[in-house]
Design a protein around this motif. Structure first.
Motif, PDB file in Angstrom:
ATOM      1  N   GLY A  75       0.824  -1.205   0.000  1.00  0.00           N
ATOM      2  CA  GLY A  75       0.000   0.000   0.000  1.00  0.00           C
ATOM      3  C   GLY A  75       0.859   1.257   0.000  1.00  0.00           C
ATOM      4  O   GLY A  75       0.550   2.239  -0.690  1.00  0.00           O
ATOM      5  N   CYS A  76       1.951   1.223   0.761  1.00  0.00           N
ATOM      6  CA  CYS A  76       2.899   2.351   0.772  1.00  0.00           C
ATOM      7  C   CYS A  76       3.472   2.571  -0.625  1.00  0.00           C
ATOM      8  O   CYS A  76       3.563   3.716  -1.098  1.00  0.00           O
ATOM      9  N   GLU A 118      -1.111   6.152   5.071  1.00  0.00           N
ATOM     10  CA  GLU A 118       0.001   6.702   5.848  1.00  0.00           C
ATOM     11  C   GLU A 118       0.914   7.548   4.966  1.00  0.00           C
ATOM     12  O   GLU A 118       1.296   8.658   5.332  1.00  0.00           O
ATOM     13  N   ILE A 119       1.250   7.034   3.804  1.00  0.00           N
ATOM     14  CA  ILE A 119       2.136   7.777   2.898  1.00  0.00           C
ATOM     15  C   ILE A 119       1.439   9.029   2.374  1.00  0.00           C
ATOM     16  O   ILE A 119       2.036  10.106   2.342  1.00  0.00           O
ATOM     17  N   LEU A 120       0.181   8.915   1.980  1.00  0.00           N
ATOM     18  CA  LEU A 120      -0.530  10.088   1.470  1.00  0.00           C
ATOM     19  C   LEU A 120      -0.625  11.188   2.530  1.00  0.00           C
ATOM     20  O   LEU A 120      -0.496  12.372   2.217  1.00  0.00           O
ATOM     21  N   HIS A 121      -0.847  10.809   3.771  1.00  0.00           N
ATOM     22  CA  HIS A 121      -0.959  11.806   4.845  1.00  0.00           C
ATOM     23  C   HIS A 121       0.364  12.531   5.076  1.00  0.00           C
ATOM     24  O   HIS A 121       0.376  13.700   5.427  1.00  0.00           O
ATOM     25  N   LYS A 122       1.470  11.846   4.867  1.00  0.00           N
ATOM     26  CA  LYS A 122       2.778  12.422   5.150  1.00  0.00           C
ATOM     27  C   LYS A 122       3.386  13.203   3.986  1.00  0.00           C
ATOM     28  O   LYS A 122       4.065  14.181   4.201  1.00  0.00           O
ATOM     29  N   GLU A 123       3.193  12.713   2.756  1.00  0.00           N
ATOM     30  CA  GLU A 123       4.063  13.156   1.682  1.00  0.00           C
ATOM     31  C   GLU A 123       3.409  13.812   0.474  1.00  0.00           C
ATOM     32  O   GLU A 123       4.009  13.813  -0.583  1.00  0.00           O
ATOM     33  N   THR A 124       2.233  14.342   0.594  1.00  0.00           N
ATOM     34  CA  THR A 124       1.614  14.829  -0.633  1.00  0.00           C
ATOM     35  C   THR A 124       0.671  15.992  -0.390  1.00  0.00           C
ATOM     36  O   THR A 124       0.250  16.239   0.729  1.00  0.00           O
ATOM     37  N   ILE A 170     -11.286   8.525  -0.731  1.00  0.00           N
ATOM     38  CA  ILE A 170     -10.529   8.993   0.415  1.00  0.00           C
ATOM     39  C   ILE A 170     -10.584  10.517   0.371  1.00  0.00           C
ATOM     40  O   ILE A 170     -10.026  11.142  -0.525  1.00  0.00           O
ATOM     41  N   ARG A 171     -11.267  11.091   1.336  1.00  0.00           N
ATOM     42  CA  ARG A 171     -11.482  12.545   1.377  1.00  0.00           C
ATOM     43  C   ARG A 171     -10.670  13.177   2.486  1.00  0.00           C
ATOM     44  O   ARG A 171     -10.241  12.504   3.421  1.00  0.00           O
ATOM     45  N   ASN A 172     -10.493  14.465   2.384  1.00  0.00           N
ATOM     46  CA  ASN A 172      -9.874  15.265   3.443  1.00  0.00           C
ATOM     47  C   ASN A 172      -8.555  14.673   3.930  1.00  0.00           C
ATOM     48  O   ASN A 172      -8.342  14.492   5.123  1.00  0.00           O
ATOM     49  N   ILE A 173      -7.700  14.360   3.003  1.00  0.00           N
ATOM     50  CA  ILE A 173      -6.427  13.723   3.342  1.00  0.00           C
ATOM     51  C   ILE A 173      -5.594  14.613   4.254  1.00  0.00           C
ATOM     52  O   ILE A 173      -4.902  14.132   5.131  1.00  0.00           O
ATOM     53  N   HIS A 174      -5.704  15.913   4.080  1.00  0.00           N
ATOM     54  CA  HIS A 174      -4.856  16.822   4.884  1.00  0.00           C
ATOM     55  C   HIS A 174      -5.652  17.735   5.795  1.00  0.00           C
ATOM     56  O   HIS A 174      -5.355  18.900   5.932  1.00  0.00           O
ATOM     57  N   GLN A 175      -6.668  17.196   6.431  1.00  0.00           N
ATOM     58  CA  GLN A 175      -7.418  17.997   7.401  1.00  0.00           C
ATOM     59  C   GLN A 175      -7.333  17.390   8.755  1.00  0.00           C
ATOM     60  O   GLN A 175      -7.118  16.281   8.984  1.00  0.00           O
TER      61      GLN A 175
END
Length: 175
Positions: A75-76, A118-124, A170-175
């Motif tokens: 997944g990462c 996890e990766i989307l939350h950290k790196e994008t 997958i919504r609101n990845i960075h909220q």
């Protein structure tokens, strides 16, 4: 992992990979791990047979932390691939990224999703991802594309667009 642990390349308890070894050997109907070399690199190489191991492993992931980790790591990697191609997006596409899930690995999306997130939350800067699955064969799209390229046919009808269904959003990845 199996070769790395048993060959002493990776430090991990041999007993922890025994279940993995048993599953892999049973799946390919072999008795020794060395027979895997022929399966993966020999003249009888069969991509579909190797890919089918994913389904077998998915059934064991909830009971085996090593196998669960394989799916998490996969997944990462999927998220990292998405981030890599996102460098070519225009600004608007970061708001909602459509992903077309092709291949049987997506049948294990529930196991892949934690690592992906996890990766989307950290790196994008991607804010939303919609994952779609084709409901018809990709061969139809290939045939339409071939007709367009080879014959100069230009199909405008929506009837020739692939039919898809949303499998996750997958919504609101960075909220």
């Amino acid at each position: 992992m199996l070769f790395d642990v048993e060959d002493g390349y990776t430090k991990f308890e041999n007993t922890a990979v025994e279940n993995l070894k048993k599953i892999i050997l049973n799946h390919f109907k072999i008795e020794h791990k060395s027979s895997l070399l022929n399966i993966f690199y020999g003249p009888t190489f069969n991509k579909a047979k190797i890919a089918s191991l994913c389904e077998t492993l998915a059934l064991e992931a909830s009971d085996d932390p090593i196998i669960a980790r394989f799916f998490y790591d996969a997944g990462c990697h999927l998220a990292k691939m998405l981030i890599a191609v996102s460098k070519n997006f225009d600004q608007e596409m970061y708001d909602i990224v459509p992903v077309l899930a092709i291949g049987s690995v997506w049948k294990s999306w529930n196991l892949l999703k934690p690592g992906f997130l996890e990766i989307l939350h950290k790196e994008t800067i991607i804010r939303r991802v919609s994952i779609y699955q084709l409901e018809e064969s990709p061969r139809i799209g290939a045939a339409v594309l071939a007709a367009k390229i080879k014959l100069g046919e230009n199909f405008h009808s929506k009837d020739f667009r692939g039919k898809t269904r949303l499998i996750d959003e997958i919504r609101n990845i960075h909220q």
